[in-house]
Design an enzyme around this catalytic site. Structure first.
Site, PDB file in Angstrom:
ATOM      1  N   SER A 134       5.367   0.120  -1.411  1.00 33.43           N
ATOM      2  CA  SER A 134       5.915  -0.337  -2.694  1.00 33.43           C
ATOM      3  C   SER A 134       7.402   0.014  -2.818  1.00 33.43           C
ATOM      4  O   SER A 134       8.155  -0.708  -3.480  1.00 33.43           O
ATOM      5  CB  SER A 134       5.140   0.275  -3.860  1.00 33.43           C
ATOM      6  OG  SER A 134       5.281   1.683  -3.865  1.00 33.43           O
ATOM      7  N   VAL A 182       0.875  -1.166   0.000  1.00 33.12           N
ATOM      8  CA  VAL A 182       0.000   0.000   0.000  1.00 33.12           C
ATOM      9  C   VAL A 182       0.914   1.217   0.000  1.00 33.12           C
ATOM     10  O   VAL A 182       1.852   1.295   0.796  1.00 33.12           O
ATOM     11  CB  VAL A 182      -0.920   0.027   1.233  1.00 33.12           C
ATOM     12  CG1 VAL A 182      -1.821   1.256   1.213  1.00 33.12           C
ATOM     13  CG2 VAL A 182      -1.742  -1.255   1.329  1.00 33.12           C
ATOM     14  N   CYS A 183       0.671   2.142  -0.907  1.00 32.52           N
ATOM     15  CA  CYS A 183       1.368   3.426  -0.967  1.00 32.52           C
ATOM     16  C   CYS A 183       2.886   3.242  -0.947  1.00 32.52           C
ATOM     17  O   CYS A 183       3.430   2.498  -1.755  1.00 32.52           O
ATOM     18  CB  CYS A 183       0.858   4.335   0.154  1.00 32.52           C
ATOM     19  SG  CYS A 183       1.261   6.072  -0.098  1.00 32.52           S
ATOM     20  N   THR A 184       3.589   3.877  -0.011  1.00 36.52           N
ATOM     21  CA  THR A 184       5.049   3.828  -0.010  1.00 36.52           C
ATOM     22  C   THR A 184       5.605   2.475   0.430  1.00 36.52           C
ATOM     23  O   THR A 184       6.816   2.270   0.386  1.00 36.52           O
ATOM     24  CB  THR A 184       5.656   4.941   0.867  1.00 36.52           C
ATOM     25  OG1 THR A 184       5.138   4.813   2.198  1.00 36.52           O
ATOM     26  CG2 THR A 184       5.339   6.310   0.305  1.00 36.52           C
TER      27      THR A 184
END
Length: 128
Positions: free
Chosen positions: A113, A109-111
């Site tokens: 990654s 989710v979000c950062t």
């Protein structure tokens, strides 16, 4: 639950974005208890079992320590300010690569990654 249950881990770490943890937990928990046609368990993992503080100060409880080698079918890696340190910590990307090699599906989710990218796990990406 039965040993053949699908096991989904949601990762907790200091300064994780609470919404990145609680949102997937809510969706996956609802699916597990109301929609899934076979056994599913959703567990929280952290650096150690116990309370982990999110980026806004919310205390979230890890059911298991990351190093317990719990067999996971899926790991959800949230984002948040805490990902900055995880990208630089050689042990964390190595742990993720180990999960990947054992067949665990990794989602972020979000950062979160960026942490998977630091581990060289998105398709076609190689760590620096």
């Amino acid at each position: 639950m039965a040993d053949d249950a699908l096991t989904i881990g949601v990762l907790l770490f200091d300064d994780a974005e609470e919404l990145d943890v609680v949102g997937p937990w809510e969706v996956l928990g609802f699916w597990a208890s109301h929609i899934a046609t076979s056994s599913v368990r959703v567990v929280a993992l952290g650096p150690q079992a116990g309370v982990v503080r999110g980026s806004k100060g919310l205390g979230m409880v890890a059911d298991h320590a990351m190093d317990e080698a719990l067999p996971l079918d899926l790991l959800v890696h949230p984002g948040g300010n805490g990902t900055r340190g995880l990208v630089k910590d050689a042990a964390h990307p190595e742990w993720l690569r180990g999960l990947h090699e054992r067949g665990t599906v990794l989602a972020s989710v979000c950062t979160g990654s960026l942490v998977l990218a630091a581990a060289g796990l998105p398709a076609g990406h190689h760590p620096p």
